[in-house]
Design a protein around this motif. Structure first.
Motif, mmCIF file in Angstrom:
data_model
loop_
_atom_site.group_PDB
_atom_site.id
_atom_site.type_symbol
_atom_site.label_atom_id
_atom_site.label_comp_id
_atom_site.label_asym_id
_atom_site.label_seq_id
_atom_site.Cartn_x
_atom_site.Cartn_y
_atom_site.Cartn_z
ATOM 1 N N VAL A 173 0.850 -1.185 0.000
ATOM 2 C CA VAL A 173 0.000 0.000 0.000
ATOM 3 C C VAL A 173 0.890 1.240 0.000
ATOM 4 O O VAL A 173 1.798 1.364 0.828
ATOM 5 N N ALA A 174 0.650 2.137 -0.936
ATOM 6 C CA ALA A 174 1.370 3.412 -0.984
ATOM 7 C C ALA A 174 0.470 4.504 -0.423
ATOM 8 O O ALA A 174 -0.709 4.587 -0.785
ATOM 9 N N ILE A 175 1.024 5.307 0.474
ATOM 10 C CA ILE A 175 0.306 6.462 1.008
ATOM 11 C C ILE A 175 0.963 7.701 0.411
ATOM 12 O O ILE A 175 2.143 7.966 0.644
ATOM 13 N N VAL A 176 0.205 8.445 -0.401
ATOM 14 C CA VAL A 176 0.771 9.560 -1.150
ATOM 15 C C VAL A 176 0.064 10.857 -0.782
ATOM 16 O O VAL A 176 -1.034 10.856 -0.230
ATOM 17 N N GLY A 177 0.718 11.960 -1.108
ATOM 18 C CA GLY A 177 0.139 13.276 -0.863
ATOM 19 C C GLY A 177 1.218 14.333 -0.934
ATOM 20 O O GLY A 177 2.414 14.036 -0.871
ATOM 21 N N HIS A 178 0.796 15.590 -1.076
ATOM 22 C CA HIS A 178 1.744 16.697 -1.131
ATOM 23 C C HIS A 178 2.363 16.909 0.248
ATOM 24 O O HIS A 178 1.919 16.331 1.249
ATOM 25 N N ILE A 203 4.387 -0.983 3.283
ATOM 26 C CA ILE A 203 3.701 0.309 3.335
ATOM 27 C C ILE A 203 4.703 1.363 2.902
ATOM 28 O O ILE A 203 5.757 1.532 3.510
ATOM 29 N N SER A 204 4.386 2.033 1.833
ATOM 30 C CA SER A 204 5.305 3.000 1.234
ATOM 31 C C SER A 204 4.725 4.402 1.387
ATOM 32 O O SER A 204 3.707 4.729 0.779
ATOM 33 N N ILE A 205 5.362 5.224 2.229
ATOM 34 C CA ILE A 205 4.971 6.625 2.393
ATOM 35 C C ILE A 205 5.797 7.420 1.388
ATOM 36 O O ILE A 205 7.030 7.462 1.478
ATOM 37 N N THR A 206 5.155 8.043 0.415
ATOM 38 C CA THR A 206 5.941 8.638 -0.656
ATOM 39 C C THR A 206 5.187 9.768 -1.361
ATOM 40 O O THR A 206 3.960 9.820 -1.325
ATOM 41 N N HIS A 207 5.952 10.677 -1.956
ATOM 42 C CA HIS A 207 5.356 11.640 -2.878
ATOM 43 C C HIS A 207 5.733 11.284 -4.317
ATOM 44 O O HIS A 207 5.349 11.973 -5.256
ATOM 45 N N ASP A 208 6.497 10.182 -4.474
ATOM 46 C CA ASP A 208 6.949 9.744 -5.794
ATOM 47 C C ASP A 208 5.890 8.817 -6.396
ATOM 48 O O ASP A 208 5.737 7.666 -5.978
ATOM 49 N N LEU A 209 5.164 9.306 -7.397
ATOM 50 C CA LEU A 209 4.083 8.515 -7.960
ATOM 51 C C LEU A 209 4.595 7.363 -8.821
ATOM 52 O O LEU A 209 3.864 6.406 -9.070
ATOM 53 N N GLU A 210 5.851 7.425 -9.268
ATOM 54 C CA GLU A 210 6.434 6.281 -9.967
ATOM 55 C C GLU A 210 6.564 5.109 -8.987
ATOM 56 O O GLU A 210 6.317 3.955 -9.344
ATOM 57 N N GLU A 211 6.953 5.409 -7.754
ATOM 58 C CA GLU A 211 7.031 4.374 -6.725
ATOM 59 C C GLU A 211 5.638 3.850 -6.380
ATOM 60 O O GLU A 211 5.430 2.647 -6.209
ATOM 61 N N ALA A 212 4.684 4.758 -6.291
ATOM 62 C CA ALA A 212 3.312 4.363 -5.950
ATOM 63 C C ALA A 212 2.707 3.435 -6.999
ATOM 64 O O ALA A 212 1.813 2.635 -6.685
ATOM 65 N N LEU A 213 3.175 3.511 -8.243
ATOM 66 C CA LEU A 213 2.677 2.637 -9.304
ATOM 67 C C LEU A 213 2.872 1.166 -8.975
ATOM 68 O O LEU A 213 2.138 0.306 -9.473
ATOM 69 N N LEU A 214 3.859 0.843 -8.147
ATOM 70 C CA LEU A 214 4.177 -0.545 -7.828
ATOM 71 C C LEU A 214 3.223 -1.134 -6.796
ATOM 72 O O LEU A 214 3.188 -2.349 -6.597
ATOM 73 N N GLU A 268 -4.229 2.542 -11.109
ATOM 74 C CA GLU A 268 -4.958 2.976 -12.309
ATOM 75 C C GLU A 268 -6.115 3.900 -11.944
ATOM 76 O O GLU A 268 -6.332 4.944 -12.580
ATOM 77 N N GLU A 269 -6.875 3.514 -10.903
ATOM 78 C CA GLU A 269 -8.023 4.321 -10.495
ATOM 79 C C GLU A 269 -7.600 5.703 -10.013
ATOM 80 O O GLU A 269 -8.254 6.713 -10.298
ATOM 81 N N ILE A 270 -6.488 5.751 -9.270
ATOM 82 C CA ILE A 270 -6.018 7.039 -8.738
ATOM 83 C C ILE A 270 -5.449 7.916 -9.848
ATOM 84 O O ILE A 270 -5.799 9.094 -9.970
ATOM 85 N N PHE A 271 -4.604 7.356 -10.714
ATOM 86 C CA PHE A 271 -3.919 8.180 -11.700
ATOM 87 C C PHE A 271 -4.825 8.646 -12.822
ATOM 88 O O PHE A 271 -4.543 9.645 -13.483
ATOM 89 N N LEU A 272 -5.925 7.931 -13.047
ATOM 90 C CA LEU A 272 -6.859 8.375 -14.076
ATOM 91 C C LEU A 272 -7.590 9.654 -13.677
ATOM 92 O O LEU A 272 -8.312 10.245 -14.484
ATOM 93 N N ARG A 273 -7.402 10.100 -12.437
ATOM 94 C CA ARG A 273 -7.945 11.400 -12.028
ATOM 95 C C ARG A 273 -7.194 12.543 -12.704
ATOM 96 O O ARG A 273 -7.658 13.685 -12.695
ATOM 97 N N GLY A 274 -5.992 12.231 -13.231
ATOM 98 C CA GLY A 274 -5.267 13.174 -14.078
ATOM 99 C C GLY A 274 -5.049 14.550 -13.488
ATOM 100 O O GLY A 274 -4.357 14.721 -12.481
#
Length: 282
Positions: free
Chosen positions: A39-44, A198-209, A228-234
């Protein structure tokens, strides 16, 4: 069905006034992570993701709500037992090193946990081998590259044979090669074990995994879904201060130039295959 391994229920945490936080860093957040998931936890910056990491590893306790690890509410009584099953790798590996050599550093936590010497030697060797650092056993950690340092930090974490590996911005200070080294190790570990990552990151390339992404915004859980669901928010992600994966940005630029693509691509490999099939292999 996989069993619950971490669960947050209506968790709120606010820093003190002296730390100049006028709103909750984490505000009424609930989610569950299951055994074996990535699970990746992302955000600014300031979204609350780093505070979540501290709540999950017991560096902070919620002012409201509960944090459950391995089915038990995390508290001061079970904190150290819980942490012994959670490997942690932080942003700056230099802050984690305590041993004079790579093998000394990996052995440190095992010694603290009273692992018998013969077993400790075996675990150290196995862990260093898993991260492809066997030829650096007697090297001083501070002389290694950034990617090598993080691989040693991962070896120290997995030597404890944890059920959870928590990466708190573990690749943010690395160059692309170092980042790929570390993430390939984590991918391999997941293939070989039922390790929960559990990956805490702002790197969306990492979150892709990841299997799932939890997206934070201003202390609140903003969205949960597959990559896919998250990134399609574009553009919605861009408006929230996040960047899109490289392949998606290139796809948009190509479309702006009138080049048609079959789909919205998350990875460079998908994009290259689309371009080759649609435009060059005719």
């Amino acid at each position: 069905m996989k069993s619950e391994i971490i669960s947050l229920q209506e968790v709120t945490f606010t820093y003190t006034e002296e730390e100049k936080n006028i709103r909750p860093a984490v505000d009424n957040v609930s989610f569950t992570i299951y055994e074996g998931e990535w699970v990746a936890i992302v955000g600014h910056n300031g979204s609350g993701k780093s505070t979540l990491a501290r709540l999950m590893n017991g560096l902070l306790f919620p002012q409201k709500g509960t944090v459950r690890i391995f089915g038990e509410t995390l508290n001061e009584q079970n904190l150290w037992e819980t942490r012994s099953q959670m490997g942690m790798v932080f942003q700056n590996p230099d802050n984690q090193f305590v041993g004079a050599t790579v093998q000394d550093d990996v052995a440190f936590a095992l010694e603290n946990n009273g692992i018998p010497f013969e077993e400790m030697v075996e675990r150290v060797q196995q862990s260093i081998e898993k991260v492809n650092m066997s030829s650096f056993m007697n090297s001083e950690p501070h002389h290694l590259s950034g990617g090598q340092k993080q691989r040693v930090a991962i070896a120290g974490a997995i030597a404890l044979q944890p059920r959870i590996l928590l990466l708190d911005e573990a690749t943010s200070m690395l160059d692309p090669q170092g980042r790929e080294e570390v993430l390939s190790i984590v991918r391999k570990l997941r293939e070989e074990t039922d390790l929960t990552v559990i990956s805490i990151t702002h790197d969306l390339e990492e979150a892709l995994l990841a299997d799932r992404i939890i997206m934070m915004n201003q202390g609140e859980k903003y969205a949960v879904g597959s990559p896919e669901e998250i990134f399609l928010r574009g553009q919605e992600l861009v408006d929230l201060g996040l960047d899109l994966p490289f392949a998606m940005n290139v796809s948009r630029l190509l479309r702006d130039q009138g080049i048609e693509l079959v789909a919205e691509h998350m990875s460079e490999e998908e994009l290259v295959n689309d371009l080759w099939t649609s435009h060059f292999n005719k």
